[in-house]
Design a protein around this motif. Sequence first.
Motif, mmCIF file in Angstrom:
data_model
loop_
_atom_site.group_PDB
_atom_site.id
_atom_site.type_symbol
_atom_site.label_atom_id
_atom_site.label_comp_id
_atom_site.label_asym_id
_atom_site.label_seq_id
_atom_site.Cartn_x
_atom_site.Cartn_y
_atom_site.Cartn_z
ATOM 1 N N SER A 170 0.837 -1.196 0.000
ATOM 2 C CA SER A 170 0.000 0.000 0.000
ATOM 3 C C SER A 170 0.872 1.246 0.000
ATOM 4 N N VAL A 171 0.248 2.378 -0.296
ATOM 5 C CA VAL A 171 0.982 3.645 -0.248
ATOM 6 C C VAL A 171 1.513 3.896 1.161
ATOM 7 N N GLY A 172 0.699 3.590 2.189
ATOM 8 C CA GLY A 172 1.137 3.804 3.570
ATOM 9 C C GLY A 172 2.342 2.964 3.930
ATOM 10 N N SER A 173 2.308 1.677 3.591
ATOM 11 C CA SER A 173 3.437 0.799 3.910
ATOM 12 C C SER A 173 4.667 1.156 3.078
ATOM 13 N N SER A 174 4.466 1.551 1.838
ATOM 14 C CA SER A 174 5.594 1.943 0.986
ATOM 15 C C SER A 174 6.300 3.169 1.557
ATOM 16 N N LEU A 175 5.513 4.113 2.077
ATOM 17 C CA LEU A 175 6.107 5.304 2.687
ATOM 18 C C LEU A 175 6.883 4.922 3.946
ATOM 19 N N LYS A 176 6.343 4.014 4.750
ATOM 20 C CA LYS A 176 7.050 3.553 5.950
ATOM 21 C C LYS A 176 8.380 2.896 5.579
ATOM 22 N N GLN A 177 8.351 2.056 4.529
ATOM 23 C CA GLN A 177 9.594 1.398 4.105
ATOM 24 C C GLN A 177 10.634 2.420 3.659
ATOM 25 N N ALA A 178 10.191 3.451 2.945
ATOM 26 C CA ALA A 178 11.124 4.481 2.475
ATOM 27 C C ALA A 178 11.762 5.212 3.649
ATOM 28 N N ASP A 194 19.802 12.330 11.624
ATOM 29 C CA ASP A 194 18.914 11.844 12.676
ATOM 30 C C ASP A 194 17.454 12.130 12.356
ATOM 31 N N GLU A 195 17.179 13.215 11.644
ATOM 32 C CA GLU A 195 15.803 13.610 11.393
ATOM 33 C C GLU A 195 15.397 13.410 9.933
ATOM 34 N N ALA A 196 16.296 12.956 9.075
ATOM 35 C CA ALA A 196 16.005 12.862 7.648
ATOM 36 C C ALA A 196 14.863 11.898 7.354
ATOM 37 N N GLU A 246 16.495 5.924 7.455
ATOM 38 C CA GLU A 246 16.994 5.811 8.828
ATOM 39 C C GLU A 246 18.126 4.797 8.931
ATOM 40 N N ALA A 247 18.011 3.688 8.188
ATOM 41 C CA ALA A 247 19.050 2.650 8.223
ATOM 42 C C ALA A 247 20.363 3.153 7.643
#
Length: 345
Positions: free
Chosen positions: A301-309, A320-322, A314-315
């Motif tokens: 989903s768009v929501g999960s894709s944004l979370k993965q990005a 720290d805030e990017a 972060e990885a």
Amino acid sequence: MSSTDMYRRALAQLKDKEASLEKELQRHEADLHKAKENARRYEDQAQRASSASSAKSALSSATRESKKALDAGKKVADIKKKLADNARDQGSRQRSLQSSEKSDRQAQDREADRRRQREKSHAREMAQLAKTNVHYVHLKPPEPEKLRVLYLTSNPGMDLRTDAEVRQVQQALRGAKYRDLVTVEQRPAATFQDLLDGLNDVQPHIIHFSGHGGGSSVVMEGGELAGGSEQAISFPLLVKALDATDHPPTLLVLNACDTLEGAEVILPAVPVVIAMSDNVLDMAAILFAQQFYAALASGQSVGSSLKQAKVKIEAAMIDDEASELPQCISRDDVDISSLVLVKTA
């Protein structure tokens, strides 16, 4: 540290020094009083002494105590001078502090006035936008067709790695589960005309802009052959362009600095907008786009894709805030956690 804080700290240090000097003054005044009393007592003993030796001893002690009194008196005078200097310095710091606080208040008033002017300007833009005949986009049921992405890149200053971003996205799509169900149409050195032509030619489900932004606008190429020319496209103008089609996109991605503020004006024409809440580094922008489209092409989903990005950024530990810069806004009737753009059947 601001000038006001610096003056406050200096004034506090002078007050602490004053308190310390007052204690020291009391101690030396007590020593002075005690030495004078002892000297008088020994002088009296010398006058009442019954022998010459006793009188001599008493006078010697009186002399010693007088010297102590003299030393203590010098210390008392020195501390009183330091207290006077301290009081003068406190007065000077207090005047500087008052002047700095006045400057701060004036700066706050100016900023408040600028903010009110921005709010008025935004209200005028909204009022103007409300006059525009923008048809309200309704999400259609899923259709078994390829997800079409119109990828607009603009880099008039030649300071962004937009080509590298597109290359990484295409590479990520080649390894995705449903890579055959996603097609990316890139328009390099994109102009406003490229946006209009892309709406006609591609009829995209997603419009992705990669370049410079800020101040409720994006910067596109000016179209001059010499290069380096640019054109700022305001959000009100952008929303009119996005409304000027019978096949409106579902998602607009603004992979550009400071594009989140004011992006709400786009929602009548595009139900979902992803934008950046602050300045974004090149590498963070590339990682965001790479993982976002890899996830979409895997049926997320768009929501999960944004979370993965965000997790990808972060990885990489770029900043720290990017990872919090990409943000999504959507209409109230849209749930991005269930909005899947790659249809497998």
